[in-house]
Design an enzyme around this catalytic site. Structure first.
Site, PDB file in Angstrom:
ATOM      1  CB  CYS A  91      -0.924  -0.016   1.209  1.00  0.00           C
ATOM      2  SG  CYS A  91      -1.820  -1.549   1.301  1.00  0.00           S
ATOM      3  CE1 TYR A 105      24.564  -3.330  -0.308  1.00  0.00           C
ATOM      4  CE2 TYR A 105      25.078  -3.304  -2.652  1.00  0.00           C
ATOM      5  CZ  TYR A 105      25.487  -3.222  -1.341  1.00  0.00           C
ATOM      6  OH  TYR A 105      26.812  -3.035  -1.055  1.00  0.00           O
TER       7      TYR A 105
HETATM    8  N1  LLP Z   1      32.766  -0.997   1.675  1.00  0.00           N
HETATM    9  C1  LLP Z   1      32.045  -0.088   2.359  1.00  0.00           C
HETATM   10  C2  LLP Z   1      32.679   0.653   3.433  1.00  0.00           C
HETATM   11  C3  LLP Z   1      30.701   0.125   2.014  1.00  0.00           C
HETATM   12  O1  LLP Z   1      29.990   1.032   2.680  1.00  0.00           O
HETATM   13  C4  LLP Z   1      30.111  -0.616   0.957  1.00  0.00           C
HETATM   14  C5  LLP Z   1      28.708  -0.412   0.595  1.00  0.00           C
HETATM   15  C6  LLP Z   1      30.907  -1.563   0.287  1.00  0.00           C
HETATM   16  C7  LLP Z   1      32.224  -1.722   0.674  1.00  0.00           C
HETATM   17  C8  LLP Z   1      30.373  -2.413  -0.830  1.00  0.00           C
HETATM   18  O2  LLP Z   1      29.922  -1.687  -1.910  1.00  0.00           O
HETATM   19  P1  LLP Z   1      29.545  -2.494  -3.247  1.00  0.00           P
HETATM   20  O3  LLP Z   1      30.809  -3.081  -3.793  1.00  0.00           O
HETATM   21  O4  LLP Z   1      28.574  -3.530  -2.890  1.00  0.00           O
HETATM   22  O5  LLP Z   1      28.948  -1.487  -4.169  1.00  0.00           O
HETATM   23  N2  LLP Z   1      21.860  -0.287  -0.884  1.00  0.00           N
HETATM   24  C9  LLP Z   1      22.581   0.396  -1.945  1.00  0.00           C
HETATM   25  C10 LLP Z   1      24.067   0.239  -1.798  1.00  0.00           C
HETATM   26  C11 LLP Z   1      24.601   0.671  -0.452  1.00  0.00           C
HETATM   27  C12 LLP Z   1      26.080   0.445  -0.353  1.00  0.00           C
HETATM   28  C13 LLP Z   1      26.522   0.549   1.045  1.00  0.00           C
HETATM   29  N3  LLP Z   1      27.927   0.377   1.220  1.00  0.00           N
HETATM   30  C14 LLP Z   1      22.077  -0.112  -3.294  1.00  0.00           C
HETATM   31  O6  LLP Z   1      21.177  -0.955  -3.330  1.00  0.00           O
HETATM   32  O7  LLP Z   1      22.525   0.348  -4.329  1.00  0.00           O
END
Ligand code: LLP
Length: 427
Positions: free
Chosen positions: A355, A384
Site C-alpha cells: 500500500c 541489496y
Molecule cells: N565498503 C564499504 C565501506 C561500504 O559502505 C560498501 C557499501 C561496500 C564496501 C560495498 O559496496 P559495493 O561493492 O557492494 O557497491 N543499498 C545500496 C548500496 C549501499 C552500499 C553501502 N555500502 C544499493 O542498493 O545500491
C-alpha cells in the site's frame, strides 16, 4: 555477464529451468547462480592479482550463509558492518583474521564481539571510536589492528544516498584531520593504527573518482611515513559497478588497469571490499503476475513481489531489467537494455501489492502482454535485494535458492505467518 539465459523458450539459471523452480518453491523467489558468483569473484581476484590483495566480500550486499560459504571456499575475506554480519561470517567458519569490520557506529557490544573473535582489521571512522576501541581492547589485554577510514572529498558520481566519499557525508575522517588523528593515536596502547581505508560510494561506474581518491590517500600515507609512522595497509573499499541496464559497468580489468599501477611498489598490504560487483548479476527475483489493470492511459502488471522484496527501485529509482520467464514466441529479449521495445509489447508499470505508490519494480516498460499466473524475472537483484528485504505489510520474506550446474538447493526457506508473529507472542 551472468549465467541466466533462455533455453527452449524458458529462462534458465545455469542448467536449471526457472519456471520449474518457481513452481517448486513458490514466488516471490530469489535465485542465485553459483557459477556467476565465483566467476565475478575470480575476475576481480585475477585483475588485481599483482597486488596480492585481500578481497573482502561485502557481506551486506547478499549475506546468505550459503553464499558466504561459496565465497569462503574460493578464498574470499569478508567485510562486515555489524555484529550480525560478523556472526554470519563466523557461522560459516571464516578465519576471523580474514574479517574486516567497518561502520560509523559500532556499539561497545559489537566491538567486544569483534575483539573476542580476534578479527583482522577494524575500519575506524572517528576519534571517539578510536578511544572506545582502545579502551575495550586494553580491558581484554589485546591489541586491535586498525585502519582509519578517510574521507577524500571526491564525488563518485552516483546516487546521493549511496555517495560516501564527499566531505559532507557522515563517513570517515577528512584528510587534514586524518593526519592529526594518526599522530595523536600513534602511541595509544592496545591499538595498532597502521592502515588507511577509503570507500567513496556505490555503484561507481567511473574509474576517475577511484584514481583521485587513492592518489589523495596515498599522499596522506607518504606524509605520515615521512613523520615516522608505520602505515602497512590500504583498504580501497568497494563500489564497483554491476550490469543493470545492459553492460554499463567497467570490467574488473578496467578498474584494475587504472588502480593497480597506483599501488604497485608502495609496500602496502592491499584490501578491497567488493559486494555488488560479485553478487548483483548473480541473483534474480522471480514473481508471479496476480492481476492486470488499467487506469486512464496507464497499464499495470501487479505481481506478488514488492518493495519489501526489492526496495532499490523505490529507494533509489534504480533500474532493473524485467522480462517474462516464458515469453511468447519471438519475444526472447535480444539484449537487456533500458530502451528495448519489441514488436507486440505494451507499455506497463510492474508494481507490487504493498500500500504505497512507491511500491514499483519497473516503470514505463515495453513488455510482452502478461496474463494472470505468468512469471516475470527481475534481473540483477542479487545485491541489496534480499539483504534489504523486510516484512512491511506483514509480508513474509521470500525464499532463496542457489543453483549450481543442474542442481538447485533451498538456502533460505520462505518465511511463514508463524515466523511473522513468533517473536511477539508472550511466553
Ligand atoms: N565498503 C564499504 C565501506 C561500504 O559502505 C560498501 C557499501 C561496500 C564496501 C560495498 O559496496 P559495493 O561493492 O557492494 O557497491 N543499498 C545500496 C548500496 C549501499 C552500499 C553501502 N555500502 C544499493 O542498493 O545500491
Amino acid at each position: 555477464m551472468d549465467d541466466f539465459s533462455y533455453k527452449q523458450g524458458t529462462l534458465h539459471c545455469e542448467s536449471v529451468d526457472l519456471q520449474t523452480l518457481a513452481r517448486q518453491f513458490g514466488t516471490p523467489l530469489y535465485v542465485y547462480s553459483q557459477q556467476t558468483i565465483v566467476d565475478h569473484y575470480s575476475r576481480i581476484a585475477g585483475a588485481f592479482a599483482s597486488l596480492a590483495p585481500k578481497i573482502c566480500y561485502s557481506v551486506k550486499s547478499c549475506s546468505n550463509l550459503s553464499i558466504l560459504a561459496v565465497l569462503k571456499e574460493v578464498g574470499a575475506c569478508f567485510d562486515v558492518v555489524s555484529g550480525g554480519e560478523l556472526a554470519r561470517a563466523l557461522e560459516v567458519g571464516v578465519d576471523p583474521k580474514r574479517i574486516v569490520f567497518a561502520g560509523v557506529g559500532k556499539t561497545d557490544h559489537e566491538i567486544n564481539a569483534a575483539l573476542e573473535a580476534g578479527i583482522g582489521w577494524f575500519n575506524v571512522e572517528s576519534e571517539q571510536e578510536l578511544e572506545t576501541l582502545a579502551s575495550l581492547a586494553a580491558k581484554r589485554d589485546t591489541i586491535a589492528q586498525v585502519a582509519l577510514r578517510v574521507n577524500p572529498d571526491v564525488d563518485p558520481q552516483t546516487h546521493r544516498h549511496t555517495t560516501t566519499g564527499k566531505r559532507e557525508t557522515k563517513f570517515g575522517v577528512d584528510l587534514q584531520r586524518a593526519a592529526r588523528v594518526f599522530e595523536a593515536f600513534a602511541k595509544t596502547p592496545a591499538i595498532n593504527l597502521a592502515g588507511v581505508h577509503v570507500h567513496i560510494g556505490s555503484p561507481v561506474n567511473h574509474i576517475e573518482p577511484y584514481v583521485e581518491s587513492i592518489k589523495r590517500t596515498l599522499d596522506l600515507v607518504v606524509q605520515l611515513r615521512r613523520r615516522g609512522l608505520t602505515i602497512s595497509a590500504m583498504n580501497i573499499g568497494g563500489g564497483y559497478g554491476a550490469h543493470y541496464c545492459g553492460e554499463e559497468a567497467p570490467t574488473a580489468a578496467d578498474y584494475a588497469s587504472h588502480i593497480v599501477p597506483l599501488l604497485q611498489g608502495e609496500n602496502l598490504e592491499v584490501m578491497l571490499e567488493p559486494g555488488r560487483s560479485i553478487s548483483a548479476n548473480a541473483g534474480v527475483l522471480i514473481a508471479e503476475t496476480i492481476f492486470k489493470k488499467s487506469s486512464g492511459e496507464k497499464k499495470f502488471v501487479i505481481v506478488d513481489a514488492a518493495m519489501t522484496d526489492l526496495i532499490r527501485p523505490a529507494l533509489y529509482d534504480a533500474f532493473h531489467f524485467v522480462w517474462p520467464i516464458t515469453p511468447a514466441r519471438g519475444m526472447i529479449p535480444p539484449r537487456r537494455s533500458q530502451d528495448l521495445q519489441l514488436e507486440g509489447t505494451e507499455l506497463v508499470d510492474v508494481v507490487g501489492p504493498v500500500c504505497e505508490t512507491g511500491d514499483f519494480l519497473a516503470k514505463d516498460r515495453w513488455l510482452p502482454p502478461m496474463a494472470r499466473g505468468d512469471l516475470i524475472c527481475i534481473y540483477s537483484a542479487g545485491a541489496y535485494g534480499f539483504s534489504m528485504s523486510n516484512q512491511y505489510n506483514s509480508r513474509p520474506r521470500a525464499a532463496e535458492v542457489l543453483v549450481h550446474g543442474d542442481k538447485s538447493k533451498l538456502i533460505r526457506r520462505r518465511e511463514t505467518y508463524e515466523d511473522l508473529v513468533a517473536l511477539e507472542r508472550g511466553e
